[in-house]
Scaffold this motif. Structure first.
Motif, short mmCIF file in Angstrom:
data_model
loop_
_atom_site.label_atom_id
_atom_site.label_comp_id
_atom_site.label_asym_id
_atom_site.label_seq_id
_atom_site.Cartn_x
_atom_site.Cartn_y
_atom_site.Cartn_z
N LEU A 1 9.76 -7.22 -4.62
CA LEU A 1 9.85 -6.76 -3.23
C LEU A 1 8.70 -5.80 -2.91
CD1 LEU A 1 11.26 -3.70 -3.55
CD2 LEU A 1 13.33 -5.05 -3.64
N HIS A 2 7.53 -6.11 -3.48
CA HIS A 2 6.29 -5.38 -3.20
C HIS A 2 6.24 -3.99 -3.84
CE1 HIS A 2 5.15 -8.60 -0.50
NE2 HIS A 2 6.32 -8.48 0.10
N GLY A 3 6.99 -3.83 -4.94
CA GLY A 3 6.93 -2.62 -5.73
C GLY A 3 6.20 -2.87 -7.04
N PRO A 4 6.19 -1.89 -7.94
CA PRO A 4 5.46 -2.04 -9.21
C PRO A 4 6.25 -2.83 -10.25
CG PRO A 4 6.51 0.11 -9.10
CD PRO A 4 6.76 -0.54 -7.76
N PRO B 1 0.82 -1.22 0.00
CA PRO B 1 0.00 0.00 0.00
C PRO B 1 0.85 1.26 0.00
CG PRO B 1 -0.88 -1.60 1.56
CD PRO B 1 0.44 -2.14 1.08
N GLU B 2 1.97 1.22 0.71
CA GLU B 2 2.86 2.38 0.76
C GLU B 2 3.44 2.70 -0.61
OE1 GLU B 2 2.95 0.34 4.81
OE2 GLU B 2 2.91 -0.25 2.70
N ALA B 3 3.73 1.67 -1.39
CA ALA B 3 4.25 1.88 -2.75
C ALA B 3 3.16 2.45 -3.65
CB ALA B 3 4.79 0.57 -3.32
N ARG B 4 1.96 1.93 -3.51
CA ARG B 4 0.84 2.44 -4.30
C ARG B 4 0.61 3.92 -4.01
NH1 ARG B 4 -4.38 3.78 -4.01
NH2 ARG B 4 -5.73 3.30 -5.79
N ASP B 5 0.63 4.28 -2.72
CA ASP B 5 0.40 5.68 -2.34
C ASP B 5 1.48 6.58 -2.93
OD1 ASP B 5 -1.81 4.88 -0.93
OD2 ASP B 5 -0.84 4.96 1.04
N ALA B 6 2.73 6.11 -2.90
CA ALA B 6 3.83 6.92 -3.45
C ALA B 6 3.67 7.10 -4.96
CB ALA B 6 5.16 6.24 -3.14
N MET B 7 3.17 6.09 -5.63
CA MET B 7 2.96 6.18 -7.07
C MET B 7 1.83 7.13 -7.43
SD MET B 7 3.37 2.15 -8.05
CE MET B 7 3.05 2.41 -9.79
N MET B 8 0.75 7.08 -6.65
CA MET B 8 -0.42 7.90 -6.96
C MET B 8 -0.08 9.39 -6.96
SD MET B 8 -2.76 5.88 -7.81
CE MET B 8 -4.03 7.14 -8.00
N ARG B 9 0.84 9.79 -6.11
CA ARG B 9 1.24 11.21 -6.08
C ARG B 9 1.76 11.65 -7.45
NH1 ARG B 9 3.10 15.66 -3.44
NH2 ARG B 9 5.19 16.42 -3.95
N TRP B 10 2.43 10.73 -8.15
CA TRP B 10 3.01 11.09 -9.44
C TRP B 10 2.15 10.69 -10.62
CZ3 TRP B 10 6.27 14.78 -9.23
CH2 TRP B 10 6.91 15.00 -8.01
N ALA C 1 9.08 6.17 -7.85
CA ALA C 1 8.60 6.46 -6.50
C ALA C 1 8.07 5.20 -5.82
CB ALA C 1 7.53 7.54 -6.54
N GLY C 2 7.33 4.38 -6.58
CA GLY C 2 6.82 3.13 -6.02
C GLY C 2 7.93 2.18 -5.64
N PHE C 3 8.95 2.10 -6.50
CA PHE C 3 10.12 1.26 -6.22
C PHE C 3 10.83 1.75 -4.97
CE2 PHE C 3 14.00 -0.70 -8.68
CZ PHE C 3 14.17 -1.62 -7.68
N GLY C 4 11.01 3.07 -4.88
CA GLY C 4 11.70 3.63 -3.72
C GLY C 4 10.97 3.38 -2.43
N ALA C 5 9.64 3.55 -2.46
CA ALA C 5 8.84 3.32 -1.25
C ALA C 5 8.90 1.86 -0.83
CB ALA C 5 7.40 3.76 -1.50
N ALA C 6 8.83 0.95 -1.82
CA ALA C 6 8.89 -0.48 -1.51
C ALA C 6 10.26 -0.85 -0.94
CB ALA C 6 8.60 -1.29 -2.77
N ALA C 7 11.32 -0.27 -1.50
CA ALA C 7 12.67 -0.55 -1.00
C ALA C 7 12.85 -0.06 0.43
CB ALA C 7 13.70 0.10 -1.92
N LYS C 8 12.36 1.15 0.70
CA LYS C 8 12.45 1.71 2.05
C LYS C 8 11.71 0.83 3.05
CE LYS C 8 11.48 6.02 4.62
NZ LYS C 8 10.49 5.51 5.58
#
Length: 362
Positions: A192-195, A14-23, A233-240
């Motif tokens: 790893l739960h990213g896009p 969900p955190e990756a999805r939220d980060a993607m939606m911003r962009w 952004a989605g990749f970054g959020a998933a990695a974090k």
């Protein structure tokens, strides 16, 4: 539907999805901006890419740089086809259980091809015999079909001693265990739960590659093409998130693994049970008709092998490499579980699979 195919892909966090939606939606309705443009929306998009790059880089060893790619397959191809030793005609040595992105690519070239055998546990010798003239050695850190964790640190030293570069496919390791040192490393966001649609190539400082994709000189000239701020952004959020949750996720996996071994008592585990990522359970049962099993158990998503090889009709090269007969290969299934798998999910899935297998009279 119970999802037990984490090696094929993982649920989007969900955190990756939220980060993607911003962009995809903003900011200020300009989330579509090109991150390579000099105007304010472009600079905002570029800042999002830079942040994502920092977060993904945190998964890797120090002493290198991250380049975004369209996939781990692209990253691996870029290294194999573009590194100086291979371009100069040197040989390529790969483990017998490499992903097709490495195996097929290396075999497609005119360079001499050398196979590094694995034992019945699915492990490469930590001090492999590397043939004279080999300039690139490729061994994956965690196998996608049987989950075995290779002694890549020792193999990397052996490659260096032989004067060869070492390439590591860390797709199944990233976000789960620390990534080992290498000269080049490839990972994929969707494992790893990213896009889907984005991967990363890490290159040790000083390593140079001829680009696979040219025409724009983005990504330091390594990979031309406009980057997607949303995917980055989605990749970054998933990695974090993976970095922060690595121990918690590992503890959860261990609980699932222990439960799975109990639930699948009577099945035989393929590959090492110890030198293995325990989110991968590859098992077999003599006489099992896997095609019928998958048809009968439609409420569980699991695999008869690598997703990349599904539909090929060919027996698993990985299971053959560890000494399984074609019959035993065809009696095998792979169950993959992770962060969002509950113990109750595993119990329900195992009950359905075991009932269907028993209905076959085995």
């Amino acid at each position: 539907m119970i999802y037990l195919d984490y090696q094929a892909t993982t649920p989007l966090a969900p955190e990756a999805r939220d980060a993607m939606m911003r962009w995809l939606e903003g900011p200020d309705g300009m989330g579509f901006a090109n991150p390579h443009s000099p105007h304010r929306p472009g600079r905002q998009a570029a800042a999002a890419v830079d942040l994502a790059r920092e977060r993904v880089a945190a998964l890797f060893p120090s002493g290198g740089k991250i380049y975004f790619t369209g996939s781990a397959t692209e990253a691996l191809n870029t290294v194999i086809r573009g590194c100086e030793p291979v371009r100069a005609g040197a040989g390529i040595a790969v483990s017998a259980i490499e992903h097709a992105a490495v195996w097929d690519t290396a075999r497609s070239l005119s360079n001499s091809f050398h196979e590094l055998a694995v034992d019945t546990e699915g492990l490469v010798d930590p001090e492999p015999a590397i043939a004279e003239g080999v300039g690139l050695v490729a061994v994956m850190q965690v196998n996608n079909e049987i989950g075995t964790i290779q002694p890549v640190a020792q193999i990397a030293r052996a490659a260096k001693a032989a004067g060869a570069l070492f390439l590591c496919d860390a797709v199944q390791a990233a976000g789960r265990i620390p990534i080992a040192h290498a000269d080049a490393i490839a990972i994929s966001a969707h494992k790893l739960h990213g896009p889907k649609g984005i991967g990363a190539l890490w290159l040790r400082d000083g390593i140079e590659l001829a680009p696979l994709i040219t025409g724009g000189a983005q990504e330091g000239g390594i990979r031309s093409g406009t980057l997607s701020p949303a995917l980055c952004a989605g990749f970054g959020a998933a990695a974090k998130l993976a970095q922060e949750r690595m121990q918690a996720d590992a503890d959860h996996i261990e609980a699932l693994w222990a439960k799975a071994l109990d639930l699948f008592d009577g099945w035989t585990v393929n590959g090492s049970a110890d030198a293995r990522w325990h989110g991968n359970l590859n098992v077999r049962r003599d006489g099992l008709d896997v095609a019928r099993l998958m048809s009968d158990v439609r409420n569980v998503a699991f695999s008869a092998g690598s997703a990349c090889a599904s539909g090929s009709g060919k027996p698993s090269r990985v299971l053959q490499a560890i000494g399984l007969s074609d019959k035993h290969v065809k009696n095998s299934i792979r169950l993959g579980f992770g962060r969002y798998t509950g113990l109750d999910d595993l119990e329900e899935a195992a009950a359905a699979i075991n009932a269907a297998a028993s209905a076959q009279g085995i």
